[in-house]
Design a protein around this motif. Sequence first.
Motif, short mmCIF file in Angstrom:
data_model
loop_
_atom_site.label_atom_id
_atom_site.label_comp_id
_atom_site.label_asym_id
_atom_site.label_seq_id
_atom_site.Cartn_x
_atom_site.Cartn_y
_atom_site.Cartn_z
N LEU A 140 24.91 8.91 -13.20
CA LEU A 140 23.95 8.73 -12.12
C LEU A 140 23.48 10.10 -11.65
CD1 LEU A 140 26.00 6.15 -9.97
CD2 LEU A 140 24.59 5.72 -12.01
N ALA A 141 22.18 10.31 -11.62
CA ALA A 141 21.63 11.56 -11.08
C ALA A 141 21.74 11.51 -9.56
CB ALA A 141 20.19 11.73 -11.50
N VAL A 142 22.27 12.57 -8.96
CA VAL A 142 22.48 12.61 -7.51
C VAL A 142 22.06 13.96 -6.96
CG1 VAL A 142 24.41 10.97 -7.62
CG2 VAL A 142 24.87 13.43 -7.77
N LYS A 143 21.97 14.02 -5.64
CA LYS A 143 21.74 15.29 -4.96
C LYS A 143 22.51 15.27 -3.65
CE LYS A 143 18.16 16.11 -2.38
NZ LYS A 143 16.85 16.28 -1.73
N ARG A 144 22.85 16.46 -3.17
CA ARG A 144 23.43 16.60 -1.85
C ARG A 144 22.31 16.46 -0.83
NH1 ARG A 144 28.91 15.87 -1.96
NH2 ARG A 144 29.66 16.73 -3.95
N GLU A 145 22.44 15.47 0.03
CA GLU A 145 21.35 15.14 0.95
C GLU A 145 21.78 15.40 2.39
OE1 GLU A 145 18.32 14.80 2.47
OE2 GLU A 145 17.89 13.85 0.51
N ALA A 150 17.77 9.72 5.09
CA ALA A 150 17.35 9.60 3.70
C ALA A 150 18.43 8.90 2.87
CB ALA A 150 17.05 10.97 3.11
N ILE A 151 19.69 9.19 3.17
CA ILE A 151 20.78 8.49 2.48
C ILE A 151 20.75 7.00 2.81
CG2 ILE A 151 23.29 8.29 2.26
CD1 ILE A 151 23.50 11.26 2.85
N MET A 152 20.52 6.70 4.07
CA MET A 152 20.54 5.30 4.51
C MET A 152 19.40 4.49 3.91
SD MET A 152 21.61 6.01 8.48
CE MET A 152 21.53 4.28 9.00
N ARG A 153 18.35 5.17 3.44
CA ARG A 153 17.23 4.47 2.79
C ARG A 153 17.46 4.29 1.30
NH1 ARG A 153 14.13 8.04 6.05
NH2 ARG A 153 13.76 9.37 4.23
N VAL A 157 26.90 7.62 -3.21
CA VAL A 157 27.79 7.62 -4.37
C VAL A 157 29.12 8.25 -3.97
CG1 VAL A 157 28.11 8.45 -6.73
CG2 VAL A 157 25.82 7.79 -5.93
N HIS A 158 30.22 7.50 -4.15
CA HIS A 158 31.56 8.01 -3.88
C HIS A 158 32.20 8.45 -5.19
CE1 HIS A 158 31.86 6.54 0.36
NE2 HIS A 158 30.90 5.73 -0.08
N VAL A 159 32.75 9.65 -5.21
CA VAL A 159 33.31 10.25 -6.42
C VAL A 159 34.73 10.70 -6.13
CG1 VAL A 159 33.03 12.09 -8.14
CG2 VAL A 159 31.01 11.01 -7.13
N LYS A 171 21.94 1.38 0.70
CA LYS A 171 21.49 1.50 2.09
C LYS A 171 22.65 1.42 3.09
CE LYS A 171 16.77 -0.02 1.29
NZ LYS A 171 16.84 0.29 -0.16
N PRO A 172 23.58 2.36 3.01
CA PRO A 172 24.77 2.31 3.88
C PRO A 172 24.42 2.51 5.36
CG PRO A 172 24.63 4.43 2.80
CD PRO A 172 23.55 3.59 2.19
N ARG A 173 25.06 1.75 6.22
CA ARG A 173 24.87 1.92 7.66
C ARG A 173 25.58 3.19 8.15
NH1 ARG A 173 23.55 -2.55 10.85
NH2 ARG A 173 22.06 -3.86 9.71
N ARG A 174 26.74 3.47 7.56
CA ARG A 174 27.54 4.64 7.95
C ARG A 174 27.93 5.42 6.69
NH1 ARG A 174 29.81 4.46 13.16
NH2 ARG A 174 29.40 2.52 14.32
N PRO A 175 27.04 6.26 6.20
CA PRO A 175 27.36 7.00 4.97
C PRO A 175 28.61 7.86 5.16
CG PRO A 175 25.04 7.23 5.56
CD PRO A 175 25.71 6.58 6.72
N ARG A 176 29.51 7.81 4.18
CA ARG A 176 30.76 8.59 4.27
C ARG A 176 30.74 9.80 3.36
NH1 ARG A 176 35.20 4.33 3.03
NH2 ARG A 176 36.54 6.17 3.33
N THR A 177 29.62 10.05 2.73
CA THR A 177 29.45 11.24 1.89
C THR A 177 27.97 11.59 1.90
OG1 THR A 177 29.60 12.11 -0.37
CG2 THR A 177 29.28 9.75 -0.14
#
Length: 323
Positions: A140-145, A150-153, A157-159, A171-177
Motif C-alpha cells: 500500500l502506498a502511504v504518506k505521513r499526513e 485529511a486522514i479522516m477523509r 494504515v497500522h503497521v 475514514k477513522p473517527r479517531r486516527p491512531r497513526t
Amino acid sequence: MKAKASDLLGVILAAGKGTRMLPFSESYPKPILPIGGKPLLVHQIEAMRDLGMQDIIIVIGHLGYEIVRLLGDGSEYGVRLRYVEQEETLGIAHALSKLERLVDRPFFLFLGDIFFETDDLGQMLRKMGDGGKDDTAAVLAVKREPNREAIMRNFVVHVDDGGRVTRVVEKPRRPRTDLKGCGLYFFDVAIFDAIRRTPRTAMRDEYEITDSIQIFIDDGWRVEAAEVVKEDLNLSFPSDLLALNLHYLRMSGQDKILGRDVELPDGTEVVESIIMEGARILHPIRIEKALIFPGTIVDRKGPVEKVIMTPGHEVHCASLFQP
C-alpha cells in the motif's frame, strides 16, 4: 524469481461521475481533466510506463467513450490499453471484481481522479514477494499526513515493528497513526479471493477496498506499506482543478505553459497560468493564475485572473486565494 515490472499489469479506475465537478463533468470525465496541459490519466499512464509496465486496463463509466477517443490503444504513450466498462459505481472493490477474469498476474492499481507526486514507486515492486504465503502479497502506498482531517477523509494504515500492515481503517473517527493510505496499490492476484467475500458497507453502501485488504490480512497474507507518496491531490471540486494546475507549475519550476497554436497578441502578459492548444486571446491583456482549456476564445479587454475558462464555461476561483 520476482516479477519484473514489464511482467506486471496496470489498472486505473476511471468510471466515476464526478458530480461535484460540475460544470466540467458535463463534458469531460474527471480523469481526463488537464493537469499541466495534459490529461490526468496520461500522467498515470506515463508513471506506469516509466516503471516498465506495458499492459494497462482502464475501467470506464461516465462519458467513457471520451476516454477511449482520447487515449485510443495507448500506442501514442508506449503502452497497450484495454477498457472495461463499470455500469454501476459501487466502490473500488466492486470495480476490481469485474476484472478478475482479465487479471492473471500482480498488478498496480491507481485511482484515476488523484494526482500522485511520488518518490521511487519501484520500492513497491521491490517489496513484493515471489507468491508464497509468507511473502509480501500486497503493498500500500502511504504518506505521513500531518492533517488529521485529511486522514479522516481517507484511510489509516497500522503497521507493526516489522513493517507489516496489521489493520486498515476507512475514514477513522479517531486516527491512531498519521500513516495515510493514498489510493495507489500493488496486489498479488490472491486479493481477488478477498474481494469476492467483501460485504457491502453501511457507511457508503459500497464495496470498500479497505474491507478487502483487511480480509486479506486476516487470511494471513503479508501486506506492507511503502512511503512513496509525497503528494496525493484529489480532484473533488472545480476550484481543485486550478489549485492542482498551479501546484504543477510550482512543482515543475515553470511560470507558465502554452500549448500548440495558442494565439497571443503582442502585449499579452501570462503569469502563473496554463493556456492549452488552440486557445485564442483576442486582446492584449494580463492573464494570471488561470487555466484556459483547448479551443477557448477569450474576448475581453480586462484582466483574466483566478479563473478556469472552457469554450462553454467560466469558473471563478478567487476563494482559493483568500487568507
